[in-house]
Design a protein around this motif. Structure first.
Motif, short mmCIF file in Angstrom:
data_model
loop_
_atom_site.label_atom_id
_atom_site.label_comp_id
_atom_site.label_asym_id
_atom_site.label_seq_id
_atom_site.Cartn_x
_atom_site.Cartn_y
_atom_site.Cartn_z
N GLN A 223 12.89 -11.80 -0.82
CA GLN A 223 11.47 -11.76 -0.44
C GLN A 223 10.99 -10.31 -0.28
OE1 GLN A 223 13.68 -14.03 0.86
NE2 GLN A 223 12.62 -15.34 2.30
N VAL A 224 11.81 -9.51 0.39
CA VAL A 224 11.45 -8.11 0.64
C VAL A 224 11.52 -7.32 -0.66
CG1 VAL A 224 12.07 -6.01 1.90
CG2 VAL A 224 12.23 -8.24 3.04
N LYS A 225 12.57 -7.57 -1.43
CA LYS A 225 12.72 -6.81 -2.68
C LYS A 225 11.54 -7.08 -3.63
CE LYS A 225 17.73 -6.51 -2.62
NZ LYS A 225 18.91 -7.36 -2.83
N LEU A 226 11.06 -8.33 -3.63
CA LEU A 226 9.96 -8.67 -4.55
C LEU A 226 8.60 -8.20 -4.03
CD1 LEU A 226 11.00 -12.32 -5.49
CD2 LEU A 226 10.84 -10.39 -7.07
N PHE A 227 8.52 -7.96 -2.74
CA PHE A 227 7.23 -7.50 -2.19
C PHE A 227 7.50 -6.59 -0.98
CE2 PHE A 227 2.91 -7.56 -0.66
CZ PHE A 227 2.19 -7.63 -1.85
N PRO A 228 7.81 -5.32 -1.26
CA PRO A 228 8.28 -4.42 -0.20
C PRO A 228 7.15 -3.85 0.67
CG PRO A 228 8.44 -3.35 -2.33
CD PRO A 228 7.91 -4.73 -2.60
N VAL A 229 6.56 -4.71 1.45
CA VAL A 229 5.50 -4.29 2.36
C VAL A 229 6.13 -3.98 3.72
CG1 VAL A 229 5.03 -6.68 3.09
CG2 VAL A 229 3.21 -5.00 3.21
N CYS A 230 5.51 -3.11 4.51
CA CYS A 230 6.01 -2.80 5.86
C CYS A 230 4.99 -3.28 6.88
CB CYS A 230 6.22 -1.30 6.03
SG CYS A 230 7.29 -0.60 4.81
N ASP B 26 -0.58 -0.04 6.18
CA ASP B 26 -1.79 0.50 5.53
C ASP B 26 -3.06 -0.14 6.07
OD1 ASP B 26 -0.80 2.31 3.20
OD2 ASP B 26 0.50 0.55 3.15
N GLY B 27 -2.90 -1.05 7.03
CA GLY B 27 -4.08 -1.68 7.63
C GLY B 27 -4.51 -2.97 6.95
N ASN B 28 -3.71 -3.46 6.00
CA ASN B 28 -4.05 -4.73 5.34
C ASN B 28 -3.63 -5.89 6.23
OD1 ASN B 28 -4.87 -3.57 2.71
ND2 ASN B 28 -2.72 -2.91 2.67
N LYS B 29 -4.50 -6.90 6.30
CA LYS B 29 -4.24 -8.01 7.20
C LYS B 29 -4.03 -9.29 6.38
CE LYS B 29 -6.07 -9.34 11.69
NZ LYS B 29 -7.18 -9.19 12.62
N GLY C 77 0.81 -1.22 0.00
CA GLY C 77 0.00 0.00 0.00
C GLY C 77 0.84 1.27 0.00
N PRO C 78 0.17 2.43 -0.09
CA PRO C 78 0.91 3.69 -0.21
C PRO C 78 1.85 3.98 0.96
CG PRO C 78 -1.48 4.06 0.05
CD PRO C 78 -1.28 2.60 -0.17
N LYS C 79 1.41 3.70 2.18
CA LYS C 79 2.30 3.97 3.33
C LYS C 79 3.51 3.04 3.30
CE LYS C 79 -1.04 5.68 6.68
NZ LYS C 79 -1.84 5.29 7.82
N SER C 80 3.25 1.78 2.97
CA SER C 80 4.36 0.81 2.85
C SER C 80 5.40 1.32 1.87
CB SER C 80 3.86 -0.55 2.36
OG SER C 80 3.45 -1.36 3.42
N LYS C 81 4.92 1.80 0.74
CA LYS C 81 5.85 2.22 -0.32
C LYS C 81 6.74 3.36 0.16
CE LYS C 81 3.29 0.66 -4.34
NZ LYS C 81 2.10 0.97 -5.09
N ILE C 82 6.12 4.34 0.80
CA ILE C 82 6.90 5.50 1.28
C ILE C 82 7.91 5.07 2.34
CG2 ILE C 82 6.72 7.69 2.56
CD1 ILE C 82 3.94 8.04 1.15
N MET C 83 7.43 4.27 3.29
CA MET C 83 8.29 3.85 4.41
C MET C 83 9.45 2.99 3.92
SD MET C 83 6.59 2.39 7.85
CE MET C 83 5.48 3.71 8.19
N HIS C 84 9.15 2.10 2.98
CA HIS C 84 10.20 1.22 2.46
C HIS C 84 11.24 2.04 1.69
CE1 HIS C 84 12.06 -2.44 1.00
NE2 HIS C 84 12.08 -1.90 -0.21
N ALA C 85 10.74 3.01 0.91
CA ALA C 85 11.68 3.83 0.12
C ALA C 85 12.60 4.60 1.06
CB ALA C 85 10.91 4.79 -0.79
N SER C 86 12.07 5.16 2.14
CA SER C 86 12.95 5.95 3.00
C SER C 86 13.89 5.05 3.79
CB SER C 86 12.15 6.91 3.89
OG SER C 86 11.49 6.22 4.89
#
Ligand code: PLP
Length: 464
Positions: A50-57, A70-73, A30-39
């Motif tokens: 695993q993280v590189k292919l799916f950069p979720v936080c 982002d609240g996804n479960k 999600g959008p928050k994951s993307k920003i947090m992972h980028a920073s």
């Protein structure tokens, strides 16, 4: 009284947080994951594929679920990385850790009440007088200790491990592991002197076969014996092996391999060191995976599930070799601290109290039946493998040539994650390591998600 209120949870504690999963409210990541992972990755380097292919936080875990920022479960099919096997934040284990976090966090390697209890408990559950114990705080440190212990016990210095085994990333541990990772010599330039590798018996990709085409364990053992005599200087302290190869893709050797290897070891007065960091403590339905084959190792290491997420690991040798451990002092900054002992003790107690080994055997059989059915129905599934909750699905381009299908592995991983399955794979073998508390309902849910992802990938690549 050592801890308070530790038994006031029901065995079904994890079911409430699992209700309604997977629950995805944004695209994922999600959008928050993307920003947090980028920073974060401006600074943090060398992440897993695993993280590189799916950069979720992630920011929360409960039982068999993980929730992202982002609240996804998600439904968890990874247990961290084979770590939180009794579920994220198991109430008994979290409370045991926090009790000692408030009372005594570190006392060097002095005895503490909780360490005393842990020692008694470990000696009680481990087979065959495996009861001389040292505690460390990561798997690699326990592996290094095992290497030192083998040298201290035998007064010999060489080690033999197997192709595609993994034992950690320090010099001794990495010298027992595959160093070339497909693209680069990531752990090179070479292994330490006196460390050797031999072929690992993979029943799906055997190097030596019998007349009926099945894997020929005797041929492996014969080669090992020849190698001992011809390839070493006759000073081998131990065979260092995973009971089942975890990182390589849940690859189990044939049933007769470890019994025959143990005989070879005994004949040549070589120790069998069984690295159960990944496969031990219930993941395959036994305390030790070697228990499945009636073999008692000379040295064993535990990690990952041992503290259900708290960094605590152990190196254990047989009682008759315990004195040799005096030569390799166990003291370290964090090894065996009260929080660590509490986590390990509570984890073992949970396995006993919640009859986890039986759940792993029962639901494990269900997993295997389901995977075998999937193998029959899908052209790109070459093999399925596993015991208990240590599982693998091997993807191939063609069932006859068995050519590994890495591109499909990556896509299946991403597609299943996008459907709400937090899991491990990144290569052509889909690795699964669900929390051991999981029941058939959620096992089915996870396998359904994986099967849908495989079917979609097959379509994209023009199969069926
Ligand atoms: C079999 C085995 N041994 C040792 C290790 C190293 O453990 P750690 O990552 O805790 O240092 C691992 C890690 O994956 C492992 O799978």
């Amino acid at each position: 009284m050592i801890m308070n209120n530790l038994d006031k949870h029901s065995k079904d504690w994890w079911k409430e947080s699992a209700a309604g999963i997977p629950n995805l409210i944004t695209e994922t990541p999600g959008p928050k994951s993307k920003i947090m992972h980028a920073s974060t990755t401006r600074y943090m380097k060398g992440l897993s594929s695993q993280v590189k292919l799916f950069p979720v936080c992630f920011e929360e875990g409960s039982g068999i679920t993980l929730t992202d920022v982002d609240g996804n479960k998600y439904l968890d099919f990874s247990s961290g990385i084979y770590v939180t096997s009794l579920g994220h934040c198991h109430p008994k284990i979290s409370e045991a850790i926090s009790y000692w976090a408030k009372k005594l966090m570190n006392a060097h390697d002095f005895t503490t009440p909780v360490k005393e209890k842990l020692m008694e408990k470990m000696a009680a559950i481990l087979p065959g007088k495996l009861n001389a114990i040292q505690l460390y705080s990561d798997g690699t440190a326990a592996v290094e200790a095992a290497i030192r212990a083998a040298r201290a016990i035998t007064n010999k210095h060489e080690f033999i491990s197997a192709y595609r085994d993994f034992h950690g990333k320090t010099m001794g541990a990495v010298s027992c592991a595959q160093m070339y990772r497909g693209e680069t010599h990531s752990y090179g330039p070479t292994r330490a002197a006196g460390f050797y590798m031999v072929p690992h018996p993979d029943p799906y990709r055997p190097l030596w076969t019998k007349a009926d085409g099945t894997i020929d364990t005797d041929a492996y053992i014969k080669f090992y014996e020849t190698f001992l005599l011809e390839g070493t200087v006759g000073n081998v302290a131990a065979f260092v092996l995973e009971p089942a190869q975890g990182w390589a893709g849940s690859i189990f050797p044939p049933e007769d391999f470890f019994p025959k290897l143990k005989k070879l070891c005994d004949k040549h007065k070589i120790l069998l060191y069984d690295d159960e960091v990944l496969a031990g403590m219930g993941r395959t339905g036994e305390w030790l995976t070697l228990n499945h084959w009636g073999v008692i190792p000379d040295i064993v290491t535990f990690g990952k599930s041992f503290g259900n997420g708290f960094p605590v690991t152990a190196m254990v040798v047989r009682e008759e070799n315990g004195e040799a451990l005096e030569l390799i002092s166990a003291s370290s900054s964090y090894g065996g601290n009260p929080m660590a002992c509490a986590a390990a003790l509570a984890s073992i107690e949970v396995i006993e109290e919640e009859d986890i080994l039986q759940n792993v055997r029962t639901v494990g059989e269900f997993f295997m039946t389901r995977m075998l059915k999937m193998k029959d129905q899908h052209p790109i599934i070459g093999d399925v493998k596993g015991k208990g909750f240590l599982l693998g699905i091997e993807l191939v381009k063609d069932k006859k040539t068995k050519e590994p299908f890495d591109e499909a592995g990556k896509l299946v991983y991403q597609k299943a994650f996008r459907r709400g399955l937090a899991w491990i794979p990144a290569g052509h073998i889909l690795r699964m390591s669900p929390p051991l508390i999981m029941d058939e309902k959620y096992a089915t849910m996870g396998m359904d998600i994986i099967e849908e992802a495989i079917a979609e990938v097959e379509k994209e690549f023009g199969y069926k």
